[in-house]
Scaffold this active site. Structure first.
Site, mmCIF file in Angstrom:
data_model
loop_
_atom_site.group_PDB
_atom_site.id
_atom_site.type_symbol
_atom_site.label_atom_id
_atom_site.label_comp_id
_atom_site.label_asym_id
_atom_site.label_seq_id
_atom_site.Cartn_x
_atom_site.Cartn_y
_atom_site.Cartn_z
ATOM 1 N N ASP A 88 35.586 47.956 46.023
ATOM 2 C CA ASP A 88 34.989 46.636 45.861
ATOM 3 C C ASP A 88 33.971 46.661 44.730
ATOM 4 O O ASP A 88 33.070 47.496 44.720
ATOM 5 C CB ASP A 88 34.293 46.202 47.154
ATOM 6 C CG ASP A 88 35.266 45.855 48.253
ATOM 7 O OD1 ASP A 88 36.122 44.983 48.016
ATOM 8 O OD2 ASP A 88 35.174 46.441 49.349
ATOM 9 N N ASP B 212 41.908 41.700 54.221
ATOM 10 C CA ASP B 212 40.614 42.364 54.063
ATOM 11 C C ASP B 212 39.567 41.624 54.884
ATOM 12 O O ASP B 212 39.353 40.423 54.682
ATOM 13 C CB ASP B 212 40.217 42.371 52.583
ATOM 14 C CG ASP B 212 38.932 43.146 52.319
ATOM 15 O OD1 ASP B 212 38.402 43.769 53.257
ATOM 16 O OD2 ASP B 212 38.470 43.123 51.165
#
Length: 215
Positions: free
Chosen positions: A33, A171
């Site tokens: 991320d 996610d």
């Protein structure tokens, strides 16, 4: 079923050994991320972190770019050896051009869909992506609660993937129970954080147990 550890949740004091242990445990892809403090209010995972992950494994690495104007940074991540790049449609004015640049650079192109992003607003982009990742929490922070209505979005995209040919991932708050439920709806892969993997004990046992949910 693709199982992709979220490296934002790893022990950064032992990042290389974390990657190697997850690799040996059977992880399919390493999820990184990237946050700029603007598109989302948090800052996470810099380019050097991603290069460190790349140096520790031959498995694929994906980058989830939670940043403004990702087109400006695509080449940095391609040069770092990333295999898949997700962008948010809201972050870029010319998404098709940016997705094409990712593919032209030799990586897979993906879009990440926020809970408040509708499928009709992004359906044209499904023609030019390899992966679609549904966010079941608001992007930017780990440990959030699952947003129930995102299940309808996953089910609808599972129908569309057969038409457009993309891989569907999820996610956010992916617990073992959610993985079992959402794989039944047609999700192909899951980003694994603290709900299913990190802090749960032995990585190999955890991944083996998660794979059994899809048997």
């Amino acid at each position: 079923m693709l199982l992709c550890p979220s490296m934002m949740c790893a022990d950064y004091g032992n990042l290389r050994s974390e990657v190697q242990e997850l690799d040996a445990a059977g992880a399919d892809m390493f999820h990184c991320d990237v946050m700029d403090g603007s598109f989302v209010p948090n800052i996470a995972m810099g380019l050097m972190d991603i290069k460190a992950v790349r140096s520790a494994t031959e498995k694929p690495i994906d980058c989830h770019l939670m940043i403004e104007h990702p087109a400006r940074s695509i080449n940095l991540f391609l040069d770092a050896g990333v295999d898949l790049i997700y962008i948010h449609p809201e972050s870029e004015r010319y998404c098709v051009k940016t997705l094409a640049a990712i593919r032209d650079g030799g990586a897979k192109a993906g879009i990440a869909i926020n809970p408040d992003t509708s499928i009709p607003s992004i359906e044209e982009l499904l023609n030019v992506v390899d992966y679609v990742m549904v966010m079941t929490v608001s992007p930017g922070f780990a440990g959030q609660a699952f947003i129930e209505f995102t299940k309808d979005k996953i089910a609808r995209l599972a129908e569309l993937k057969h038409r457009y040919g993309f891989t569907l991932t999820v996610d956010g708050a992916c617990s073992p129970e959610r993985i079992a439920e959402l794989s039944g709806l047609g999700a192909d892969g899951f980003i694994l954080g603290t709900s299913a993997l990190f802090g749960k004990g032995d990585y190999a046992q955890s991944i083996k147990a998660l794979r059994a949910l899809h048997a």
